[in-house]
Design an enzyme around this catalytic site. Sequence first.
Site, PDB file in Angstrom:
ATOM      1  N   ARG A 182       1.683   1.823  -7.668  1.00 31.25           N
ATOM      2  CA  ARG A 182       1.734   0.597  -6.863  1.00 31.25           C
ATOM      3  C   ARG A 182       0.417  -0.160  -6.898  1.00 31.25           C
ATOM      4  O   ARG A 182       0.316  -1.266  -6.377  1.00 31.25           O
ATOM      5  CB  ARG A 182       2.059   0.934  -5.400  1.00 31.25           C
ATOM      6  CG  ARG A 182       3.457   1.464  -5.215  1.00 31.25           C
ATOM      7  CD  ARG A 182       3.590   2.125  -3.881  1.00 31.25           C
ATOM      8  NE  ARG A 182       3.668   1.162  -2.810  1.00 31.25           N
ATOM      9  CZ  ARG A 182       4.794   0.796  -2.234  1.00 31.25           C
ATOM     10  NH1 ARG A 182       5.920   1.308  -2.634  1.00 31.25           N
ATOM     11  NH2 ARG A 182       4.792  -0.079  -1.273  1.00 31.25           N
ATOM     12  N   CYS A 192       0.856  -1.173   0.000  1.00 32.82           N
ATOM     13  CA  CYS A 192       0.000   0.000   0.000  1.00 32.82           C
ATOM     14  C   CYS A 192       0.893   1.223   0.000  1.00 32.82           C
ATOM     15  O   CYS A 192       2.080   1.131   0.264  1.00 32.82           O
ATOM     16  CB  CYS A 192      -0.869   0.028   1.242  1.00 32.82           C
ATOM     17  SG  CYS A 192      -1.770  -1.499   1.473  1.00 32.82           S
ATOM     18  N   GLU A 221       6.887 -12.618 -25.334  1.00 35.76           N
ATOM     19  CA  GLU A 221       6.152 -11.439 -24.867  1.00 35.76           C
ATOM     20  C   GLU A 221       6.976 -10.165 -24.929  1.00 35.76           C
ATOM     21  O   GLU A 221       6.487  -9.139 -25.377  1.00 35.76           O
ATOM     22  CB  GLU A 221       5.696 -11.641 -23.401  1.00 35.76           C
ATOM     23  CG  GLU A 221       4.514 -12.557 -23.241  1.00 35.76           C
ATOM     24  CD  GLU A 221       4.151 -12.747 -21.778  1.00 35.76           C
ATOM     25  OE1 GLU A 221       3.013 -12.461 -21.416  1.00 35.76           O
ATOM     26  OE2 GLU A 221       5.015 -13.184 -20.979  1.00 35.76           O
ATOM     27  N   HIS A 259      10.562 -35.926 -31.737  1.00 35.60           N
ATOM     28  CA  HIS A 259       9.340 -36.085 -32.529  1.00 35.60           C
ATOM     29  C   HIS A 259       9.028 -34.834 -33.343  1.00 35.60           C
ATOM     30  O   HIS A 259       7.866 -34.549 -33.620  1.00 35.60           O
ATOM     31  CB  HIS A 259       8.170 -36.455 -31.609  1.00 35.60           C
ATOM     32  CG  HIS A 259       8.424 -37.705 -30.845  1.00 35.60           C
ATOM     33  ND1 HIS A 259       8.354 -38.959 -31.416  1.00 35.60           N
ATOM     34  CD2 HIS A 259       8.820 -37.907 -29.563  1.00 35.60           C
ATOM     35  CE1 HIS A 259       8.659 -39.877 -30.508  1.00 35.60           C
ATOM     36  NE2 HIS A 259       8.952 -39.258 -29.362  1.00 35.60           N
ATOM     37  N   GLU A 303       7.200 -21.493 -19.952  1.00 44.48           N
ATOM     38  CA  GLU A 303       7.148 -20.129 -19.422  1.00 44.48           C
ATOM     39  C   GLU A 303       8.336 -19.304 -19.937  1.00 44.48           C
ATOM     40  O   GLU A 303       8.194 -18.125 -20.262  1.00 44.48           O
ATOM     41  CB  GLU A 303       7.119 -20.173 -17.882  1.00 44.48           C
ATOM     42  CG  GLU A 303       7.244 -18.844 -17.166  1.00 44.48           C
ATOM     43  CD  GLU A 303       6.120 -17.850 -17.458  1.00 44.48           C
ATOM     44  OE1 GLU A 303       5.156 -18.191 -18.157  1.00 44.48           O
ATOM     45  OE2 GLU A 303       6.242 -16.690 -17.000  1.00 44.48           O
ATOM     46  N   ASN A 306       0.887  -0.606   6.162  1.00 47.78           N
ATOM     47  CA  ASN A 306       1.217  -1.438   5.011  1.00 47.78           C
ATOM     48  C   ASN A 306       1.824  -2.711   5.570  1.00 47.78           C
ATOM     49  O   ASN A 306       2.728  -2.643   6.400  1.00 47.78           O
ATOM     50  CB  ASN A 306       2.231  -0.666   4.147  1.00 47.78           C
ATOM     51  CG  ASN A 306       2.701  -1.457   2.953  1.00 47.78           C
ATOM     52  OD1 ASN A 306       2.099  -2.455   2.578  1.00 47.78           O
ATOM     53  ND2 ASN A 306       3.779  -0.998   2.351  1.00 47.78           N
ATOM     54  N   GLY A 307       1.315  -3.871   5.155  1.00 50.25           N
ATOM     55  CA  GLY A 307       1.852  -5.131   5.667  1.00 50.25           C
ATOM     56  C   GLY A 307       0.715  -6.016   6.146  1.00 50.25           C
ATOM     57  O   GLY A 307      -0.449  -5.776   5.814  1.00 50.25           O
ATOM     58  N   LYS A 336       7.810 -15.908 -21.988  1.00 48.97           N
ATOM     59  CA  LYS A 336       8.386 -14.619 -21.570  1.00 48.97           C
ATOM     60  C   LYS A 336       9.164 -13.989 -22.721  1.00 48.97           C
ATOM     61  O   LYS A 336       9.067 -12.802 -22.973  1.00 48.97           O
ATOM     62  CB  LYS A 336       9.357 -14.788 -20.393  1.00 48.97           C
ATOM     63  CG  LYS A 336       8.818 -14.919 -19.001  1.00 48.97           C
ATOM     64  CD  LYS A 336       8.142 -13.731 -18.417  1.00 48.97           C
ATOM     65  CE  LYS A 336       6.710 -13.661 -18.774  1.00 48.97           C
ATOM     66  NZ  LYS A 336       5.703 -14.375 -18.175  1.00 48.97           N
ATOM     67  N   LYS A 371      -2.213  -6.190 -19.596  1.00 45.39           N
ATOM     68  CA  LYS A 371      -1.964  -6.816 -18.297  1.00 45.39           C
ATOM     69  C   LYS A 371      -3.148  -7.680 -17.875  1.00 45.39           C
ATOM     70  O   LYS A 371      -2.980  -8.738 -17.290  1.00 45.39           O
ATOM     71  CB  LYS A 371      -1.705  -5.727 -17.254  1.00 45.39           C
ATOM     72  CG  LYS A 371      -1.385  -6.253 -15.876  1.00 45.39           C
ATOM     73  CD  LYS A 371      -0.002  -6.850 -15.852  1.00 45.39           C
ATOM     74  CE  LYS A 371       0.289  -7.614 -14.592  1.00 45.39           C
ATOM     75  NZ  LYS A 371       1.253  -8.712 -14.857  1.00 45.39           N
ATOM     76  N   TRP A 405      -4.041  -1.404  -1.153  1.00 44.67           N
ATOM     77  CA  TRP A 405      -4.035  -2.520  -2.091  1.00 44.67           C
ATOM     78  C   TRP A 405      -4.365  -3.711  -1.226  1.00 44.67           C
ATOM     79  O   TRP A 405      -3.517  -4.231  -0.508  1.00 44.67           O
ATOM     80  CB  TRP A 405      -2.670  -2.630  -2.758  1.00 44.67           C
ATOM     81  CG  TRP A 405      -2.778  -3.346  -4.039  1.00 44.67           C
ATOM     82  CD1 TRP A 405      -3.173  -2.825  -5.239  1.00 44.67           C
ATOM     83  CD2 TRP A 405      -2.518  -4.729  -4.272  1.00 44.67           C
ATOM     84  NE1 TRP A 405      -3.166  -3.799  -6.191  1.00 44.67           N
ATOM     85  CE2 TRP A 405      -2.776  -4.969  -5.637  1.00 44.67           C
ATOM     86  CE3 TRP A 405      -2.101  -5.788  -3.481  1.00 44.67           C
ATOM     87  CZ2 TRP A 405      -2.627  -6.223  -6.216  1.00 44.67           C
ATOM     88  CZ3 TRP A 405      -1.956  -7.029  -4.060  1.00 44.67           C
ATOM     89  CH2 TRP A 405      -2.219  -7.240  -5.412  1.00 44.67           C
TER      90      TRP A 405
END
Length: 613
Positions: free
Chosen positions: A27, A2, A493, A509, A486, A101-102, A490, A608, A75
């Site tokens: 953020r 946050c 992307e 194959h 992945e 925050n936390g 990446k 996103k 957040w």
Amino acid sequence: MCGIVGYIGRRRALPILLGGIKNLEYRGYDSAGFAVVSRRGVESRKAVGRVARLEEKIGDPDRFPGTAGIIHSRWSTHGEVTEANAHPHADCRGRIWLAHNGIIENYKELKRALARTGHTFHSETDTEALAHLIEEFTIRTPGLAIEEAVRLALLSVRGTYGLVVLDRESPDKLVAARNFSPLLIGIGRGEYLVASDASAVLKHTKNVIYLDDGEMAVLTPREHTVWDLRRRPREKPLHEIEWTLEQAQKGGYSHFMLKEIFEQPEAIENALRGRLVPKDGHAQLGGLETVHERLAGAERLIIAACGTAYLAGRVGKYMLEACAGIPVEVDVASEFRYRAPVFRKGDVFLAISQSGETADTLAALREAREKGVPTFGIVNVVGSTIARETDAGIYQHAGPEIGVASTKAFTSQVAILALLALSLGRQRDLSLTQGQEFARDLARIPELMRRTLGVDDEVRRIAAACRDFKNFLFLGRKYNLPVALEGALKLKEVSYVHAEGYGAGEMKHGPIAMIDERFPSVCIAPRDSVYEKMVSNIEEIKARRGPVIAIATEGDQEMGAIADHTIFIPKAAEIFVPLLSVIPLQLFAYYFGVEHGHDVDRPRNLAKSVTVE
Ligand code: G6P
């Protein structure tokens, strides 16, 4: 994750607080609120949505004359996105106001104990418990200084915090404290700012003090003092911020993607905190309580997700089948929803989504629900649609992911799937000793990730050396097959080159036909149960003059001798290697994209959060 800003000085606090918090908007946030104190007492407003919504509610900020105040952009981690859950949170009497925050891990116990002594709560947050706990100390000892009440409260708290406290009875003081959530103090002339991030104070001062874990500060317009929680004074060095605002938002990293790659150890710690219990060899997944019984009796788990989240699901399949002996099906959500899936009694459905808003994942979830299948989710964004529509869920607590190409969300999802495998495994055949070993190995991963990130420079050099290649093959087996997929995803992307991920056993194959000196292969070949097989595949590539970049276990000289480039990662239990082996691949994609001058944080044509089919 946050945003927090505090101000104390001679100027009106609110315009400064608003300006500061807007610089933290990157953020991610879902609601915001402030409290300022003046002779009129404490005045506070909160709003759901962006800071602009709070500003609309405030109207003219000059209406609020206070020269000390705190502001917060939330957040969510605990509780839905509502005004009541927005910070700052206050005690029963509206005296003590707190922006935090936390995560306060023992907030449920604290709330229960405080409720018994008459405290009433107005939100579902963990933070509010702390406001009341501070109040409790002020009630027990009338006249107690606010900083002492904060200190005593923090001694009873388990968890992480970066926090600022405002006290109606001490309007010339702000109290700040830090434990694993960043907090700094900006030093101005006759004024101080406190913030979770340098970008919030830069406009007013470049001189800052960084609080360390276990430290607290008391600020008045004239002076600051820093102590540890045992009341020992701390000498704090003054730093000068040399960053521009944009650099500050990225924490000094050149891109959010790189910052998020480096945040992974912390993201995993957040995913495991309060859940992994090494001594009992168990995982406590509070969010799954409502589906606990159905999960315990599940005969099959069906996972649907998109993109990187889907690949996390594929790692999860290996983990769940190996540890819990439960059959797992993983499907891309866009296929799952249209292929007339067959459900059976005993099925449980799992949606995995960073954003919690991906249209296909949501549609797959609704399909399962319609068929009466119990559902749960692994989601990062609290209060998102998928989080709301599943019967139960586990939040990732990975913090906002800004880079479009997912990195820390992937490893955090894999870590949570590991917790799930442990939890289900222990309800089935996994013994206490096996569970303890699993938990111990998993708990070591954040530290091993930190060591793995040491390959950064090496990967940058390799990416530069490979800059002219136009095609890449990524190969892996078993736990590292999804990682190969992945790695290829990446690279596609963020650098727009052709990359294919393949199971190394399938290479013969088809893909082997493409191999020549211009077609490099990235081979994930840690010392594991399929190591010998990977070595054979690499020999086959070398025999066709294909360049090889190997990801190998530290000390593996054999691999160092065969491959053209070898990136070493620390030794870890085989099941958790994906959490390490993916890191060099993320870095490789990042540096390859940067090398070609692409906007790696916002790759062309990608979004996103894909909220359309
Ligand atoms: C988009 C993003 C990916 C992400 C995928 C699924 O394609 O670019 O990074 O993996 O959506 O998103 P979700 O929010 O459901 O995890």
